[in-house]
Design a protein around this motif. Structure first.
Motif, PDB file in Angstrom:
ATOM      1  N   TYR A 167       0.810  -1.219   0.000  1.00 36.79           N
ATOM      2  CA  TYR A 167       0.000   0.000   0.000  1.00 36.79           C
ATOM      3  C   TYR A 167       0.845   1.271   0.000  1.00 36.79           C
ATOM      4  O   TYR A 167       0.307   2.372  -0.121  1.00 36.79           O
ATOM      5  N   GLU A 169       3.074   2.606  -2.111  1.00 34.36           N
ATOM      6  CA  GLU A 169       3.148   3.411  -3.330  1.00 34.36           C
ATOM      7  C   GLU A 169       1.910   4.289  -3.495  1.00 34.36           C
ATOM      8  O   GLU A 169       2.017   5.491  -3.780  1.00 34.36           O
ATOM      9  N   ASP A 170       0.744   3.708  -3.305  1.00 34.65           N
ATOM     10  CA  ASP A 170      -0.480   4.490  -3.430  1.00 34.65           C
ATOM     11  C   ASP A 170      -0.568   5.542  -2.337  1.00 34.65           C
ATOM     12  O   ASP A 170      -1.030   6.666  -2.564  1.00 34.65           O
ATOM     13  N   ARG A 174      -1.036   9.677  -2.734  1.00 28.22           N
ATOM     14  CA  ARG A 174      -2.068  10.427  -2.026  1.00 28.22           C
ATOM     15  C   ARG A 174      -1.453  11.491  -1.117  1.00 28.22           C
ATOM     16  O   ARG A 174      -2.021  12.578  -0.942  1.00 28.22           O
TER      17      ARG A 174
END
Length: 272
Positions: A167, A169-170, A174
């Motif tokens: 998670y 990278e995302d 954000r």
């Protein structure tokens, strides 16, 4: 007048007997819990299927039962974060955050902690900003920013502590979006003050943007606002310093005027 108890007593006995028989047949219950004989694995599988089909309310109840039935196991921890997810999907964001905060506090070494942090950030991110999209006609940067600050902190903890997480990278994407949104918000407020002649407040808010969000695209306009505000206040030294920084870092900025001090471009910001 006195009532004869011989008449009343038999009726009461008959009613009591009928009530007992009615309860004995199960007519007074809501039905047997169909999950009582299910294994923990079956509970989890059914809850996941309900989630996939959008049955978030029932999925949440199943995860909650699983959490109690499998207490002390990794499956119970997984059920807890899965329940937070279905609460989030069903619009119960405050409850989802409460579940996640409790999970993170009680299970800091859980294998699911990275997902819990990601989901915590996602709940706040969606609540304030939408999923990287314009969900309404309202300028997202003009909305209250506390949720996005909380979201940023959750994502940052995830990226810093679990850089190899699936998670991460995302979360980083954000985070960048949130930073730009926060910077745009600060510039929006500075612009608001400037329009109303509150030049000290405008300069201070623009300076805060430059200090906290140096890599944000909004820094360019923040510097321009500092130049304009200091100019209106008659603070020539501060004005010229901000102007030099603007010219050095943004030599092709449309905010730059032909004079030694940045001036309002004729085709830009007519509302000024």
């Amino acid at each position: 007048m006195k009532f004869k108890h011989s008449v009343v007593r038999p009726v009461g006995l008959v009613l009591s007997a009928l009530l007992a028989a009615w309860l004995a047949t199960g007519c007074g219950t809501t039905g047997k819990d169909e999950t009582s004989a299910w294994s923990a694995d079956k509970l989890y599988a059914e809850a996941k299927e309900e989630t996939a089909n959008g049955g978030y309310e029932r999925a949440g109840k199943l995860f909650e039962r699983l959490e109690g039935r499998a207490a002390g196991t990794l499956l119970a921890q997984q059920a807890q974060v899965e329940r937070a997810y279905v609460l989030y999907k069903s619009g119960e964001k405050a409850q989802a955050l409460s579940v996640l905060e409790r999970f993170i506090k009680l299970h800091p070494t859980s294998p699911a902690i990275d997902y819990a942090l990601y989901l915590q950030g996602l709940v706040n991110f969606n609540d304030n900003l939408g999923i990287l999209g314009n969900l309404s006609r309202q300028d997202l940067a003009e909305r209250d920013q506390q949720a996005s600050r909380d979201s940023y902190q959750s994502f940052k903890q995830l990226v810093d502590q679990y850089p190899q997480s699936r998670y991460a990278e995302d979360a980083q994407v954000r985070m960048n979006y949130i930073v730009n949104s926060l910077a745009a918000y600060e510039v929006h407020v500075a612009r608001y003050y400037f329009r109303r002649g509150a030049y000290v407040a405008a300069a201070n808010r623009a300076q805060q943007t430059v200090q906290e969000f140096q890599q944000s695209p909004s820094t360019e306009e923040a510097l321009f606002l500092m130049v304009r505000s200091y100019d209106r206040l008659g603070l020539a030294d501060l004005r010229d310093d901000a102007d030099r920084v603007l010219r050095k870092n943004y030599p092709n900025s449309p905010f730059l005027g032909a004079q030694g001090v940045s001036a309002k471009p004729r085709s830009w910001w007519q509302f000024w």
